[in-house]
Design an enzyme around this catalytic site. Structure first.
Site, PDB file in Angstrom:
ATOM      1  N   GLU A  74      16.283  30.204  -6.344  1.00  0.00           N
ATOM      2  CA  GLU A  74      15.505  29.142  -5.703  1.00  0.00           C
ATOM      3  C   GLU A  74      16.313  27.876  -5.446  1.00  0.00           C
ATOM      4  O   GLU A  74      16.000  27.103  -4.550  1.00  0.00           O
ATOM      5  CB  GLU A  74      14.281  28.789  -6.569  1.00  0.00           C
ATOM      6  N   GLU A  95      13.927  20.051  -2.046  1.00  0.00           N
ATOM      7  CA  GLU A  95      13.967  20.872  -0.840  1.00  0.00           C
ATOM      8  C   GLU A  95      14.867  20.219   0.200  1.00  0.00           C
ATOM      9  O   GLU A  95      14.805  19.006   0.435  1.00  0.00           O
ATOM     10  CB  GLU A  95      12.547  21.036  -0.304  1.00  0.00           C
ATOM     11  N   ASN A 119      -0.577  21.978  -6.460  1.00  0.00           N
ATOM     12  CA  ASN A 119       0.275  22.471  -7.533  1.00  0.00           C
ATOM     13  C   ASN A 119       0.781  21.333  -8.417  1.00  0.00           C
ATOM     14  O   ASN A 119       0.876  21.493  -9.637  1.00  0.00           O
ATOM     15  CB  ASN A 119       1.449  23.267  -6.964  1.00  0.00           C
TER      16      ASN A 119
END
Length: 383
Positions: free
Chosen positions: A236, A245, A283
């Protein structure tokens, strides 16, 4: 994470964010197994292998570039190796080194000044392999030749007798006071290029939030779970390189305004962060509630506090099923296998043939980390 159209779903599965460039897969190697030929037992400081012979520094020379070879054991300083716990193997005050930082089969090894380079990092596994993690290859006797003076090299791990060694036990590393099955030296070997943010101390500080993680079942199961978690993390984050990100164009897309709590930190504040790239406002809300931290109001904690970042990864691993049917933690301790951890993290985009290259990248990392921990990875590796 994909948008969920319903007003009150469980948190949506984590999804590997799109980035400016694809992450390259970790180089794979077959898991080395114990050979039927058992190497001779090592005396203090010796590394013994094929035909009971020793790893030897040619002519007992401490000059940089001196060949390292196989030779009859003779008890001299040229055959006295130390394993200080920092990932190196040392003789005559210098380090076992892969020539020119080579990673290809056949790259020779030599003696060289200790530099901290990845070509001087070695893992002595419980399966009697000596592995250079940067190349993901094993210390090997060239041409399986037991003659005195045969040069040593690195080669893809095969489990052959010419790759089996008895080496001095580490003088350091070990487990932490928390009992975590991954030592700091092993962590550093897994992630030689990691960002300074992703500290080992941050990870061990986070373990208390989920005490069952890598602490359930046999020693084998505990190590398999730790390797599985860290392998998915590696995939990831590009080897713990990325904290946030990389595709900033995605940032405004992670706010589900239909939630009653909205996006108090801003429309573009809930982008992927941390070891499993936590994203979406719901989340952050769910993870924060579980951890007792206001991540909905202050999502930046995940990129500014290493322990908080690791806790969000452990929260998902231990409590969320995502597109799967079990949590990654339960997949590993219940025997479902590594493939089901992939399904629970990103199965909707990768499993069932959707993206086999991404699945293979995760499997390769898991097999490599299992080798570093000296544990068989088990079956059911794919989803």
């Amino acid at each position: 994470m994909p948008h969920h159209p319903h007003p009150h779903p469980r948190p949506a599965p984590l999804r590997r964010p799109r980035r400016g460039r694809l992450l390259t897969a970790v180089a794979a190697a077959s898991l080395a197994v114990l050979s039927a030929v058992t190497p001779a037992r090592a005396a203090d400081g010796q590394i013994t292998g094929l035909a009971g012979k020793c790893v030897d520094v040619a002519a007992a020379s401490s000059a940089n570039g001196t060949a390292v070879q196989l030779y009859d054991c003779n008890g001299t300083a040229a055959q006295r190796w130390s394993n200080p716990g920092d990932g190196t193997l040392r003789a005559l005050g210098k380090c076992l080194d892969v020539v020119d930082r080579g990673t290809a089969d056949g790259a020779a090894v030599q003696l060289w000044d200790c530099s901290g380079g990845t070509n001087q990092q070695w893992v002595v596994t419980s399966a009697h392999d000596i592995v250079n993690p940067a190349a993901n290859k094993c210390l090997d006797v060239r041409d399986n030749n037991p003659a005195d003076g045969t040069r040593l090299q690195i080669w893809s791990c095969s489990g052959g007798a010419n790759q089996k060694w008895n080496a001095p036990a580490s003088g350091g590393g070990g487990t932490t006071p928390s009992g975590f099955v991954v030592s700091e030296a092993q962590f550093n070997q897994m992630f030689p290029n990691r960002a300074p943010f992703y500290t080992y101390g941050g990870l061990t500080a986070a373990l208390g939030a989920y005490p069952a993680f890598a602490n359930t079942g046999s020693d084998t199961v505990r190590k398999q779970e730790a390797a599985a978690f860290l392998a998915n993390v590696s995939h990831e984050t590009g080897g713990l390189v990325y904290v946030v990100e990389q595709n900033t164009a995605n940032y405004p897309h992670y706010c589900d305004g239909s939630r009653p709590y909205g996006c108090p930190a801003g429309q573009a504040a809930y982008y992927g962060r941390g070891p499993l790239q936590l994203s979406w406002n719901f989340n952050y809300k769910a993870a924060g509630d579980a951890l007792g931290i206001d991540l909905l109001g202050n999502p930046w904690l995940v990129q500014n506090d290493s322990a908080v970042a690791w806790k969000t990864g452990l929260w998902y691993w231990n409590t969320q099923t995502g597109p799967g049917t079990t949590t990654p933690h339960n997949a590993m301790v219940g025997g479902a296998g590594f493939g089901q951890t992939i399904r629970s993290i990103n199965g909707s985009l990768e499993c069932d043939g959707k993206n086999p290259a991404q699945v293979q990248s995760r499997v390769d990392a898991y097999q490599r980390f299992a080798r570093i921990l000296g544990v068989d990875p088990g079956g059911n590796l794919y989803c």
